[in-house]
Design an enzyme around this catalytic site. Structure first.
Site, mmCIF file in Angstrom:
data_model
loop_
_atom_site.group_PDB
_atom_site.id
_atom_site.type_symbol
_atom_site.label_atom_id
_atom_site.label_comp_id
_atom_site.label_asym_id
_atom_site.label_seq_id
_atom_site.Cartn_x
_atom_site.Cartn_y
_atom_site.Cartn_z
ATOM 1 N N SER A 25 6.087 0.529 1.072
ATOM 2 C CA SER A 25 6.809 0.504 -0.033
ATOM 3 C C SER A 25 8.151 1.228 -0.102
ATOM 4 O O SER A 25 8.501 2.275 0.108
ATOM 5 C CB SER A 25 6.031 0.977 -1.073
ATOM 6 O OG SER A 25 4.754 0.295 -1.339
ATOM 7 N N SER B 141 -8.723 -0.101 -0.551
ATOM 8 C CA SER B 141 -9.444 -1.360 -1.495
ATOM 9 C C SER B 141 -10.466 -0.866 -2.398
ATOM 10 O O SER B 141 -11.086 0.154 -2.077
ATOM 11 C CB SER B 141 -9.367 -2.362 -0.305
ATOM 12 O OG SER B 141 -10.662 -2.162 0.236
ATOM 13 N N GLU C 99 -13.155 -2.501 -2.211
ATOM 14 C CA GLU C 99 -14.542 -2.281 -1.397
ATOM 15 C C GLU C 99 -14.549 -0.992 -0.685
ATOM 16 O O GLU C 99 -15.511 -0.300 -0.594
ATOM 17 C CB GLU C 99 -14.250 -3.572 -0.364
ATOM 18 C CG GLU C 99 -14.566 -4.868 -0.688
ATOM 19 C CD GLU C 99 -13.340 -5.542 -1.560
ATOM 20 O OE1 GLU C 99 -12.230 -4.931 -1.334
ATOM 21 O OE2 GLU C 99 -13.336 -6.412 -2.195
ATOM 22 N N GLN D 268 6.308 5.862 2.620
ATOM 23 C CA GLN D 268 4.879 6.254 3.077
ATOM 24 C C GLN D 268 4.529 5.211 4.317
ATOM 25 O O GLN D 268 4.154 4.252 4.225
ATOM 26 C CB GLN D 268 3.788 6.364 2.267
ATOM 27 C CG GLN D 268 2.378 6.422 2.672
ATOM 28 C CD GLN D 268 1.158 6.137 1.635
ATOM 29 O OE1 GLN D 268 1.580 5.712 0.839
ATOM 30 N NE2 GLN D 268 0.261 6.951 1.727
ATOM 31 N N GLY D 269 4.639 5.933 5.573
ATOM 32 C CA GLY D 269 4.486 5.083 6.897
ATOM 33 C C GLY D 269 2.853 5.355 7.344
ATOM 34 O O GLY D 269 2.678 6.103 8.232
ATOM 35 N N TYR D 270 1.929 4.852 6.742
ATOM 36 C CA TYR D 270 0.570 4.990 7.092
ATOM 37 C C TYR D 270 0.012 3.707 7.751
ATOM 38 O O TYR D 270 -0.141 3.696 9.027
ATOM 39 C CB TYR D 270 -0.466 5.330 6.036
ATOM 40 C CG TYR D 270 -0.434 6.781 5.616
ATOM 41 C CD1 TYR D 270 0.565 7.635 6.049
ATOM 42 C CD2 TYR D 270 -1.635 7.077 4.801
ATOM 43 C CE1 TYR D 270 0.420 9.084 5.656
ATOM 44 C CE2 TYR D 270 -1.759 8.456 4.595
ATOM 45 C CZ TYR D 270 -0.703 9.393 4.838
ATOM 46 O OH TYR D 270 -1.054 10.749 4.285
ATOM 47 N N SER D 271 0.075 2.471 6.946
ATOM 48 C CA SER D 271 -0.465 1.241 7.296
ATOM 49 C C SER D 271 0.122 0.525 8.670
ATOM 50 O O SER D 271 1.609 0.590 8.637
ATOM 51 C CB SER D 271 -0.472 0.376 6.229
ATOM 52 O OG SER D 271 -1.296 0.900 5.244
ATOM 53 N N GLU E 161 -2.646 10.726 -3.790
ATOM 54 C CA GLU E 161 -2.274 9.540 -4.038
ATOM 55 C C GLU E 161 -3.066 8.658 -5.065
ATOM 56 O O GLU E 161 -2.690 7.970 -5.898
ATOM 57 C CB GLU E 161 -2.086 8.597 -2.845
ATOM 58 C CG GLU E 161 -1.693 7.014 -3.002
ATOM 59 C CD GLU E 161 -1.626 6.338 -1.656
ATOM 60 O OE1 GLU E 161 -1.759 6.600 -0.441
ATOM 61 O OE2 GLU E 161 -1.273 4.954 -1.703
HETATM 62 C C1 LIG Z 1 1.624 -3.753 -2.573
HETATM 63 C C2 LIG Z 1 1.215 -2.895 -1.569
HETATM 64 C C3 LIG Z 1 1.925 -1.798 -1.325
HETATM 65 C C4 LIG Z 1 1.628 -0.886 -0.059
HETATM 66 N N1 LIG Z 1 2.309 0.181 -0.002
HETATM 67 C C5 LIG Z 1 2.106 1.035 1.256
HETATM 68 C C6 LIG Z 1 2.780 1.925 1.523
HETATM 69 O O1 LIG Z 1 3.776 2.476 0.838
HETATM 70 N N2 LIG Z 1 2.509 2.827 2.781
HETATM 71 C C7 LIG Z 1 1.388 2.412 3.815
HETATM 72 O O2 LIG Z 1 1.205 3.104 4.601
HETATM 73 N N3 LIG Z 1 0.746 1.389 3.246
HETATM 74 C C8 LIG Z 1 0.941 0.492 2.009
HETATM 75 N N4 LIG Z 1 0.081 -0.429 1.872
HETATM 76 C C9 LIG Z 1 -1.010 -0.737 2.659
HETATM 77 C C10 LIG Z 1 -2.246 -0.765 2.026
HETATM 78 O O3 LIG Z 1 -2.730 0.623 2.222
HETATM 79 C C11 LIG Z 1 -3.235 -1.835 2.924
HETATM 80 O O4 LIG Z 1 -3.012 -2.979 2.576
HETATM 81 C C12 LIG Z 1 -4.797 -1.323 2.749
HETATM 82 O O5 LIG Z 1 -5.012 -0.280 3.285
HETATM 83 C C13 LIG Z 1 -5.729 -2.520 3.176
HETATM 84 O O6 LIG Z 1 -5.296 -2.778 4.415
HETATM 85 P P1 LIG Z 1 -5.071 -4.398 4.862
HETATM 86 O O7 LIG Z 1 -4.192 -4.683 3.903
HETATM 87 O O8 LIG Z 1 -4.752 -4.410 6.241
HETATM 88 O O9 LIG Z 1 -6.176 -5.038 4.719
HETATM 89 P P2 LIG Z 1 -7.670 -5.230 5.572
HETATM 90 O O10 LIG Z 1 -8.053 -3.647 5.943
HETATM 91 O O11 LIG Z 1 -7.587 -5.956 6.722
HETATM 92 O O12 LIG Z 1 -8.863 -5.546 4.669
HETATM 93 C C14 LIG Z 1 -8.957 -6.868 4.039
HETATM 94 C C15 LIG Z 1 -10.315 -7.012 3.292
HETATM 95 O O13 LIG Z 1 -11.276 -6.678 4.150
HETATM 96 C C16 LIG Z 1 -12.061 -5.489 3.264
HETATM 97 N N5 LIG Z 1 -12.730 -4.405 4.051
HETATM 98 C C17 LIG Z 1 -12.295 -3.844 4.946
HETATM 99 N N6 LIG Z 1 -12.928 -2.975 5.474
HETATM 100 C C18 LIG Z 1 -14.022 -3.036 4.806
HETATM 101 C C19 LIG Z 1 -15.535 -2.462 4.940
HETATM 102 N N7 LIG Z 1 -15.848 -1.686 5.676
HETATM 103 N N8 LIG Z 1 -16.192 -2.973 4.221
HETATM 104 C C20 LIG Z 1 -16.024 -3.773 3.223
HETATM 105 N N9 LIG Z 1 -14.929 -4.223 3.216
HETATM 106 C C21 LIG Z 1 -13.852 -4.239 3.975
HETATM 107 C C22 LIG Z 1 -10.939 -4.801 2.561
HETATM 108 O O14 LIG Z 1 -11.324 -4.413 1.275
HETATM 109 C C23 LIG Z 1 -10.135 -6.249 2.296
HETATM 110 O O15 LIG Z 1 -10.529 -7.063 1.076
HETATM 111 C C24 LIG Z 1 0.247 -1.221 0.661
HETATM 112 C C25 LIG Z 1 -0.269 -2.522 0.652
HETATM 113 C C26 LIG Z 1 0.155 -3.367 -0.792
HETATM 114 C C27 LIG Z 1 -0.401 -4.552 -0.849
#
Ligand SMILES: Cc1cc2nc3c(=O)[nH]c(=O)nc-3n(C[C@H](O)[C@H](O)[C@H](O)COP(=O)(O)OP(=O)(O)OC[C@H]3O[C@@H](n4cnc5c(N)ncnc54)[C@H](O)[C@@H]3O)c2cc1C
Lengths: 399, 383
Positions: A163, A384, A386, A128-131, A246
């Site tokens: 992942s 997340s 949050e 899944q290529g989202y993030s 999901e």
């Molecule tokens: C083990 C793992 C597997 C994953 N697998 C995939 C995958 O297969 N494909 C894919 O596309 N992505 C994947 N992800 C990515 C995942 O979806 C992102 O990590 C997630 O969206 C959070 O983004 P970030 O890590 O950039 O954190 P950030 O977005 O930078 O967040 C950092 C912190 O800020 C908080 N925050 C952000 N915005 C707000 C707000 N508006 N109000 C309050 N708090 C806020 C967050 O809750 C968090 O605590 C995976 C992540 C992990 C850890």
């Protein structure tokens, strides 16, 4: 209102139990019992998928015509629960749970015809290529570009946290096809071969020392426009729909029941400093009871959500995701107590599929430290904790 | 009351911090962890030259006679920089037990340790001890010229690198179990060291005592003296683990605030979201509450106050729970990036979790607190 299972459901449950008993080999079961993550390790997941595909049970949520089942909601829950209870590994969700339903809903006939069977058979492994590095919680701010060039797009950018990209041959991506309109409006959903020229996959080592996630780089990658799912610039709708699959379609309480079963088993084997078994220790058993009660509340919430909102889980999936992931983290933390002084041992190889060598300490607790570490991610990925609370504040409470 | 460090202590804090800042950045630490050698021998030698290895030992033994406060200062920095070199194992556990003994070899051994030439490990706890010092099963039987040891010690940090180990066992004398401590060279026949790497970047071992024959001169202490040595050594050790947590918490808070100020989502720094602000404030509150009990327990220990044990148990409970909460928050606030091995955040989390379970869990120390508090406040008790 009625809690009882119908006679048909009981018959179904027994059928599932019998199948699991016959089909789960000891190494599959060991692998399922010692999972350290929401994902099983790759080898056991694919081995189990092959067995399920043969039985016709690999994708219960798909319509029968595409190789799914005609199970009722209750039956799907029974199946998930019994699978967890028996120690079955989890299947990788990216193809079956995420992309499959999307193709069925938005895909062209050609895409469905070509891709769905290959998902079931395990020929195609999807990621899944989202993030992206700059687009996590704020997914709509993604930057990866797809620029039209005749019948093709040229892709540039990078995806992160993908992942199992290192074990996949295909990736579905959200890309920008229009940078001028509002962020959500210019996004498209596209399918890409990972062996295309210009794609590089760089594994990321997690805090438990294993590789599950990757960063994927795209440099002038040429992809046919036939690989769009949905229309150009309508990717956000597709993506949002997928996120609901999901977040929903998962049975948190069944996974937590499995964690609790492990805790109970270890509590019957391990002794406190006072020399009695943990299960007889009033403090420990109170802590365990607290979590078991929370699990029951979650279980019937999930049952209610699944029965009520068939096909349209909406904001309730946020509730279940928050409650489920936070509770599973509490169970992880309780399990640390039982592993005690053996927590520091790094024995990752002993957790691999088919491992038959030696290891130190109780086998039943081998995964505890890794599971604790890995599961910290569950309140981060898939929206997340949050973000889920923000969604509920807005959509449910109207704040 | 006064909770300020004196000038000398400030100087010590400053020099340890400056040394680690210059020599121990996280990247370098990771290279060391991933290398073939368990720790950096050069760095160890430098610390010997700086005199730090002599801090906890008396001048008579060639040390500097520093107090628990100075040791706390050093360990806060070791925790902050995630130092893997075996200060804790060689100085605090092995050296701590050895310095409290009256064995003739003590001074010579400690001098070698202080000069950086000797490493040690303390092999006392076993799988079922769970922090309870009196709860071991290894057996010592008296032979013609000494003793024969049998049993297994678990998760003995630094055992793979140790020149000497101190091993405990129970000797059955006239129906009574007598606790004995032995000082053995690590290459003693029958002493099997099953080495492994640990989650927190170190090296440890299961230590199997397969009929280890030792002569009588290896006996370091026995009976109530041996018990007192272990109690005092582990109480020092528990405090220093709290000090390590303290340094880790501070650094986690600092890095998290920094990251939250830089990381942007939804067009703004994530540190501007109130829910994250409150969570970081909670990290701050936890860090300060833990610090207060750490200081109190350390000063009680310096004063050899009758309730020092009670305070040490309290400090351990508070420190472990606060450190875990702080590290978990740090991961959550960093998001995905904190779940990788590339960032220090996860390494703090690992160290904190592991340390919190090594010499008894939170539940164990809560019980110890309860027991000690009942004794203190019982009618006719000390309070
Ligand atoms: C083990 C793992 C597997 C994953 N697998 C995939 C995958 O297969 N494909 C894919 O596309 N992505 C994947 N992800 C990515 C995942 O979806 C992102 O990590 C997630 O969206 C959070 O983004 P970030 O890590 O950039 O954190 P950030 O977005 O930078 O967040 C950092 C912190 O800020 C908080 N925050 C952000 N915005 C707000 C707000 N508006 N109000 C309050 N708090 C806020 C967050 O809750 C968090 O605590 C995976 C992540 C992990 C850890």
């Amino acid at each position: 209102m009625d809690l009882a299972l119908s006679a048909a459901d009981i018959a179904f449950r027994d059928e599932v139990r019998e199948f699991l008993k016959q089909s789960l080999t000891p190494s599959l079961k060991r692998s399922g019992d010692l999972m350290t993550s929401v994902f099983s390790n790759f080898e056991s997941a694919m081995a189990w998928q092959a067995i399920l595909a043969e039985k016709g049970w690999a994708a219960p949520d798909w319509p029968v015509e595409y190789g799914g089942t005609d199970w009722t909601v209750n039956q799907k829950i029974i199946y998930l629960k019994e699978s967890k209870r028996a120690g079955a590994p989890s299947l990788l969700p990216m193809g079956i749970q995420m992309l499959g339903p999307i193709l069925i809903r938005y895909g062209t006939e050609a895409q469905k015809h070509e891709l769905l069977p290959r998902i079931l058979s395990g020929e195609d492994v999807w990621c899944q290529g989202y993030s992206e590095p700059g687009a996590g919680s704020d997914l709509a701010s993604l930057k990866m570009r797809a620029v039209a060039d005749g019948d093709d797009y040229i892709l540039n950018g990078s995806k992160i946290w993908t992942s199992f990209a290192h074990r996949s041959n295909k990736i579905f991506c959200l890309v920008k096809t229009d940078v001028d309109s509002k962020p959500q409006a210019g996004i498209s959903f596209i399918l890409v071969d990972l062996d295309s020229a210009g794609v590089t996959v760089a594994p990321i080592v997690s805090i438990d020392g294993e590789v599950e996630q990757c960063q994927v780089f795209f440099e002038d990658v040429r992809v046919s426009k036939d690989n769009l799912v949905g229309k150009e610039n309508q990717g956000w709708e597709v993506a949002k729909c997928l996120l609901e699959f999901e977040r929903g379609g998962y049975c948190y309480y069944a996974a937590i029941e499995k964690q609790l079963a492990q805790v109970r088993r270890l509590a019957a084997e391990e002794k406190t400093a006072e020399g009695w078994f943990y299960e007889l220790d009033p403090v420990f058993s109170t802590r365990l009871a607290e979590l078991e009660i929370e699990k029951l509340a979650l279980e019937f919430t999930e049952n209610r959500v699944n029965c009520l909102a068939e096909g349209k889980p909406g904001a309730l999936t946020s509730l279940v995701k928050v409650a489920g992931t936070e509770l599973s983290q509490k169970v992880d933390a309780l399990a640390l107590e039982l592993r005690g002084t053996h927590l520091p041992l790094l024995q990752n190889e002993a957790l691999s599929y088919g491992f038959e060598g030696g290891f130190i300490g109780s086998e039943h607790g081998l995964n505890i430290m890794n599971a604790y570490l890995n599961n910290r991610a569950s309140t981060i990925y898939g929206g997340s904790a949050e973000i889920q609370r923000n969604i509920m504040a807005k959509q449910v409470l109207g704040l | 009351m006064n909770f300020e460090f004196n000038e000398e202590q400030k100087l010590l804090q400053h020099s340890v911090e400056a040394f680690l800042r210059d020599n121990y950045d996280f990247q370098r630490r990771q290279q060391q962890v991933e290398s073939d050698t368990p720790f950096d021998q050069d760095l160890w030698r430098q610390c010997a030259e700086l005199g730090w290895l002599g801090l906890p030992f008396s001048e008579e033994d060639g040390g500097l006679g520093a107090s628990a406060v100075e040791m706390m200062i050093v360990f806060e920095q070791l925790g902050r920089y995630l130092v893997i070199e075996p200060f804790f194992e060689t100085l605090v556990l092995f050296g701590g037990a050895l310095k409290r003994s009256r064995h003739p070899i003590r001074s010579e051994c400690l001098q070698q340790l202080i000069s950086g030439q000797l490493h040690g490990a303390l092999a006392h706890f076993e799988l079922h001890s769970r922090g309870e010092i009196g709860s071991i099963e290894s057996v010592s039987t008296t032979t013609d010229d000494g003793f024969c040891l049998k049993g297994c010690k678990t998760t003995v940090y630094n055992a793979p690198e140790a020149d000497f180990v101190i091993v405990s066992a129970l000797n059955l004398v006239r129906g009574e179990e007598l606790l004995q401590l032995f000082l053995l060279p690590a290459n003693k026949p029958g002493l099997e060291i099953e080495a492994y790497q640990t989650t927190d970047g170190r090296h440890a071992a299961e230590l199997h005592l397969n009929n280890v024959h030792v002569d009588a001169s290896c006996l370091l202490a026995e009976g109530s003296e041996a018990l007192a040595i272990l109690r005092e050594t582990y109480d020092d050790a528990l405090l220093l683990l709290c000090a390590e947590h303290q340094g880790a918490m501070e650094q986690l808070l600092r890095e998290t605030v920094e990251y939250a100020s830089e990381r942007k989502q939804f067009g703004q720094a994530i540190g501007s979201f109130q829910v994250l602000q409150h969570r970081m404030v909670d990290m701050y509150i936890a860090t300060e509450l833990a610090r207060s009990l750490l200081y109190a327990a350390t000063l009680k220990s310096v004063d050899q106050s009758p309730d020092a044990g009670l305070f040490i148990a309290a400090a351990k409970v508070k420190s472990d729970t606060c450190a875990k909460a702080v590290a978990e928050s740090a991961v959550q606030i960093h998001g995905g990036i904190a779940t990788t091995n590339e960032l220090s955040i996860g390494h703090y989390l690992k160290r904190i979790i592991v340390v919190s379970h090594l010499f008894g869990s939170t539940q164990y120390h809560q019980r110890r607190f309860g027991k000690l508090s009942r004794q203190l406040f019982a009618p006719g008790g000390m309070a």
